[in-house]
Design a protein around this motif. Structure first.
Motif, PDB file in Angstrom:
ATOM      1  N   ASP A 112      25.529  49.189  59.392  1.00  9.93           N
ATOM      2  CA  ASP A 112      25.785  48.577  58.094  1.00  9.93           C
ATOM      3  C   ASP A 112      25.243  49.425  56.941  1.00  9.93           C
ATOM      4  O   ASP A 112      25.694  49.288  55.808  1.00  9.93           O
ATOM      5  CB  ASP A 112      25.186  47.166  58.042  1.00  9.93           C
ATOM      6  CG  ASP A 112      25.962  46.225  58.945  1.00  9.93           C
ATOM      7  OD1 ASP A 112      25.683  46.228  60.155  1.00  9.93           O
ATOM      8  OD2 ASP A 112      26.864  45.524  58.459  1.00  9.93           O
ATOM      9  N   ASP A 145      24.004  43.843  53.919  1.00 10.43           N
ATOM     10  CA  ASP A 145      23.973  45.033  54.779  1.00 10.43           C
ATOM     11  C   ASP A 145      22.540  45.533  54.988  1.00 10.43           C
ATOM     12  O   ASP A 145      22.186  46.006  56.067  1.00 10.43           O
ATOM     13  CB  ASP A 145      24.833  46.155  54.171  1.00 10.43           C
ATOM     14  CG  ASP A 145      26.312  45.944  54.457  1.00 10.43           C
ATOM     15  OD1 ASP A 145      26.651  45.309  55.471  1.00 10.43           O
ATOM     16  OD2 ASP A 145      27.136  46.433  53.656  1.00 10.43           O
ATOM     17  N   ARG A 157      23.862  48.529  65.304  1.00  9.27           N
ATOM     18  CA  ARG A 157      24.899  47.880  66.099  1.00  9.27           C
ATOM     19  C   ARG A 157      24.961  48.415  67.520  1.00  9.27           C
ATOM     20  O   ARG A 157      25.685  47.870  68.356  1.00  9.27           O
ATOM     21  CB  ARG A 157      26.261  48.097  65.438  1.00  9.27           C
ATOM     22  CG  ARG A 157      26.354  47.533  64.039  1.00  9.27           C
ATOM     23  CD  ARG A 157      27.738  47.795  63.459  1.00  9.27           C
ATOM     24  NE  ARG A 157      27.840  47.276  62.091  1.00  9.27           N
ATOM     25  CZ  ARG A 157      28.965  47.290  61.380  1.00  9.27           C
ATOM     26  NH1 ARG A 157      30.064  47.804  61.890  1.00  9.27           N
ATOM     27  NH2 ARG A 157      28.976  46.799  60.156  1.00  9.27           N
ATOM     28  N   ASP A 204      25.800  42.124  59.982  1.00 16.22           N
ATOM     29  CA  ASP A 204      26.120  40.916  59.211  1.00 16.22           C
ATOM     30  C   ASP A 204      27.578  40.539  59.431  1.00 16.22           C
ATOM     31  O   ASP A 204      28.418  41.376  59.757  1.00 16.22           O
ATOM     32  CB  ASP A 204      25.786  41.079  57.723  1.00 16.22           C
ATOM     33  CG  ASP A 204      26.692  42.054  57.012  1.00 16.22           C
ATOM     34  OD1 ASP A 204      27.144  43.024  57.639  1.00 16.22           O
ATOM     35  OD2 ASP A 204      26.952  41.851  55.812  1.00 16.22           O
ATOM     36  N   SER A 248      30.630  39.782  57.897  1.00 16.00           N
ATOM     37  CA  SER A 248      31.370  39.840  56.636  1.00 16.00           C
ATOM     38  C   SER A 248      32.854  39.533  56.841  1.00 16.00           C
ATOM     39  O   SER A 248      33.498  38.956  55.978  1.00 16.00           O
ATOM     40  CB  SER A 248      31.199  41.205  55.982  1.00 16.00           C
ATOM     41  OG  SER A 248      31.552  42.232  56.875  1.00 16.00           O
TER      42      SER A 248
HETATM   43 MG   LIG Z   1      28.004  44.819  56.987  1.00 13.38          MG
END
Ligand SMILES: [Mg+2]
Length: 295
Positions: A23, A70, A143, A198, A200
């Motif tokens: 992010d 982020d 991630r 996150d 989004s």
């Molecule tokens: Mg993000």
């Protein structure tokens, strides 16, 4: 071309050690024992928001909230933001003042200083935010760390923003206009979560991205914490919720509620084709929700 395909092409050109993937980019910073986090995000009229649903202060809040989210996803602390604005004719002095009211109120709450930017005139409103934060060295969440056996969690409730876009009222509509970046939760998850991002664009597409980055598959086999009034479709594929999606080792105790925010286990990471997902035994397509299909 999908966003995932486009990103794959850009990353291939950058070779090994690419900063793109999480992010935020992680960059060596001047403060000992810390690294910088940098994220940039475009917020466009008619693509990301409509004037009919978002007030000027809502737009200001949401532009920054998307960037802060982020930073939260990486477990970081926000420090500075930079805002570039393209203003159309309809955005008069009063609109611009209220836009900054919304942005600066959220910035103050997260001790983030507006440190620069750019202004121009354009056909539609476009806001580009850069947020700079920091995180202790080797503590950043990413991630790529999910492993087979990990449990999958989400914070808060899902599908509220897309339900709110449709209904135009209630907590989902408030969430759509004023998402709350989960900065404190991201920091709490440092050293506990194996991966984090996150939400989004929607649970299904974002979980798919996390699985691709970690080279794992996912089984979603627990009931989803849907926002009041949100359909299963909205909870799975609705965007704009800005909750955190994270994984933790099976023996890690994760509280069901943390500082009033529900943390719900929704499934498990498994070995398998990278990005493959199932939802109660059926293939789960990595689709996000079209924000404007019902408007
Ligand atoms: Mg993000």
């Amino acid at each position: 071309m999908t966003e995932i395909e486009l990103l794959r092409k850009v990353r291939a050109r950058m070779g090994p050690g690419s900063l793109i993937g999480d992010d935020c980019a992680r960059i060596e910073g001047p403060r000992r024992g810390h690294e910088l986090l940098v994220t940039t995000d475009l917020f466009l009229e008619n693509t990301h928001f409509l004037r009919s649903t978002h007030s000027a202060a809502d737009v200001g809040h949401k532009v920054l909230a998307r960037g802060l989210s982020d930073i939260a996803a990486m477990g970081g602390t926000p420090l500075y933001c930079f805002l570039s604005l393209s203003l159309p004719q309809w955005a008069d002095a009063s609109w611009v003042r209220r836009f900054y009211d919304g942005l600066l109120a959220l910035a103050a709450r997260h001790k983030t200083r507006l440190a620069g930017g750019d202004l121009a005139h354009g056909e539609t409103l476009a806001a580009d935010i850069v947020v700079v934060g920091e995180v202790p060295l080797r503590a950043a969440l990413g991630r790529g760390g999910a492993r087979a056996g990990d449990a999958i969690y989400v914070s808060g409730v899902l599908g509220g923003a897309s339900e709110g876009l449709k209904s135009g009222k209630g907590p989902g509509f408030a969430r759509l206009r004023r998402p709350e970046p989960r900065i404190a939760l991201g920091q709490y998850l440092r050293g506990k979560a194996t991966s984090c991002m996150d939400l989004s664009d929607g649970l299904a597409i974002d979980l798919h991205r996390l699985c691709l980055e970690s080279k794992v598959a996912a089984v979603v086999d627990h009931p989803l914490p849907a926002s009041p009034g949100a359909s299963l479709e909205q909870a799975l594929h609705g965007g704009d919720d800005y909750e955190l999606l994270f994984t933790a080792p099976p023996r890690r105790r994760v509280p069901e509620v943390w500082r009033g925010l529900p943390l719900t286990r929704i499934g498990s990471i498994v070995a398998g084709r990278a990005g493959k997902m199932t939802f109660f035994g059926r293939a789960l397509p990595p689709l996000g929700y079209d924000h404007f299909q019902n408007s």
